[in-house]
Design a protein around this motif. Sequence first.
Motif, PDB file in Angstrom:
ATOM      1  N   SER A  69       0.834  -1.207   0.000  1.00 50.36           N
ATOM      2  CA  SER A  69       0.000   0.000   0.000  1.00 50.36           C
ATOM      3  C   SER A  69       0.865   1.252   0.000  1.00 50.36           C
ATOM      4  O   SER A  69       0.529   2.254  -0.648  1.00 50.36           O
ATOM      5  CB  SER A  69      -0.925   0.013   1.224  1.00 50.36           C
ATOM      6  OG  SER A  69      -1.874  -1.027   1.141  1.00 50.36           O
ATOM      7  N   MET A  73       0.844   4.283  -2.610  1.00 52.30           N
ATOM      8  CA  MET A  73       0.722   5.687  -2.226  1.00 52.30           C
ATOM      9  C   MET A  73       1.773   6.548  -2.914  1.00 52.30           C
ATOM     10  O   MET A  73       1.482   7.642  -3.413  1.00 52.30           O
ATOM     11  CB  MET A  73       0.864   5.833  -0.706  1.00 52.30           C
ATOM     12  CG  MET A  73      -0.292   5.273   0.098  1.00 52.30           C
ATOM     13  SD  MET A  73       0.077   5.386   1.874  1.00 52.30           S
ATOM     14  CE  MET A  73      -1.319   4.518   2.574  1.00 52.30           C
ATOM     15  N   TRP A  89      -4.691   5.350  -2.515  1.00 57.96           N
ATOM     16  CA  TRP A  89      -5.014   4.590  -1.305  1.00 57.96           C
ATOM     17  C   TRP A  89      -6.495   4.237  -1.253  1.00 57.96           C
ATOM     18  O   TRP A  89      -6.865   3.093  -0.996  1.00 57.96           O
ATOM     19  CB  TRP A  89      -4.624   5.392  -0.056  1.00 57.96           C
ATOM     20  CG  TRP A  89      -5.113   4.715   1.186  1.00 57.96           C
ATOM     21  CD1 TRP A  89      -4.638   3.577   1.744  1.00 57.96           C
ATOM     22  CD2 TRP A  89      -6.227   5.118   2.001  1.00 57.96           C
ATOM     23  NE1 TRP A  89      -5.369   3.234   2.864  1.00 57.96           N
ATOM     24  CE2 TRP A  89      -6.352   4.163   3.046  1.00 57.96           C
ATOM     25  CE3 TRP A  89      -7.113   6.203   1.962  1.00 57.96           C
ATOM     26  CZ2 TRP A  89      -7.335   4.263   4.021  1.00 57.96           C
ATOM     27  CZ3 TRP A  89      -8.091   6.295   2.944  1.00 57.96           C
ATOM     28  CH2 TRP A  89      -8.198   5.342   3.959  1.00 57.96           C
TER      29      TRP A  89
END
Length: 398
Positions: A69, A73, A89
Amino acid sequence: MTGTGTARGGSVAEVFWVFLRLGLTSFGGPVAHLAYFREAFVERRRWLTDAAYADLVALCQFLPGPGSSQVGMVIGLRRAGPAGLLAAWVAFTLPSAILLVAFAYGVAAFGDVADAGWLHGVKAAAVAVVAQAVIQMARTLTPDLKRIVIAAVGVAVLLVVASPVAQVGVIVLGGLIGWLWLRADQPETVRDLARVSHRSGIVALVLFAVLLVSLPILVALTNDPTLRLADIFYRTGALVFGGGHVVLPLLEAQTVQAGLVDADTFLAGYGAAQAVPGPLFTFSAYLGASMESGPSGVLGASIALVAVFLPAGLLVVGVLPFWDRLRQAPTARRVVMGVNAAVVGILAAALYDPVITQGIISWGTLAVAVAVFVSQWWGRVPIWLAVVAAGVLGQLLL
């Protein structure tokens, strides 16, 4: 070659829709997610080069929180600024979060999905996706014998000692060997990769630390259930290394052992979390929705979800401006070369365990994995379509 390419000037909507597609189809856990990202942003759209992507992966391996993640981002940030980070996100996280909250409400009767044919199919597809990522990254990041040796050492260590601590150790060892043994290559021209000022980076790091220290103090002073919920998940996101399954014991200790979530409820949600795409950290939304005291339902899910991912966002924004400059120094380049080779070793070890060990459990799953590999390597079938097709084949045949 530059590391910027077409990365600049992208729109927030573009970032959102690309990551939404990934959020709907990225099964297989964080290692598979990195492979999906590489196919989408290095090979297909060329938003960044292989070397720049490897640098981001190496950086996020050092940081606590959900590594895949965090990579997403940064890609969103690089493409469309801070709003792009948020869009990446939200789009990547929302599908699995919604499914898990629905499961918490009992809206979706998933039942026991551990032996579902479609799940076996998508796990087999993940084997093919990760295998191709390892091959392509190895070509770029281990082009000589010295770096092949670093990667091989990493594989050997992790096959013997499989733990997040060992992963960090392999990265540190790779950097040390690179510093002592490798010659610095010519760095890519990667200017303003982070699109974040040093001042903003410092503010993000200070905010990260302030929240980490102040939330438990505020909970102790006020005994407020909303602050308690935020504190539980913020500390989890801030302190866990390795991501994915590593977060589960800490969440169990903070929720089940604290009497906030029933043990059977926890285990049921964990089973459902294995069957949804996207990051496993969205299991926090399920737990927030299932709280027996304090905020629960959609409100509890929202607080838990934001709190567990917030440290990841603050850390990448805080560290990136300094990483951009550091990576250009010759000494740092040698370290980064070693680290990148170690990352190849980490991915190769993960390809075996857990990707192959969990994905190839029969001749049928092997056939699905080979079919997906061929469709990608020679047929150039869109990866999302290959994953969906693997799920359908799994449901019909496995």
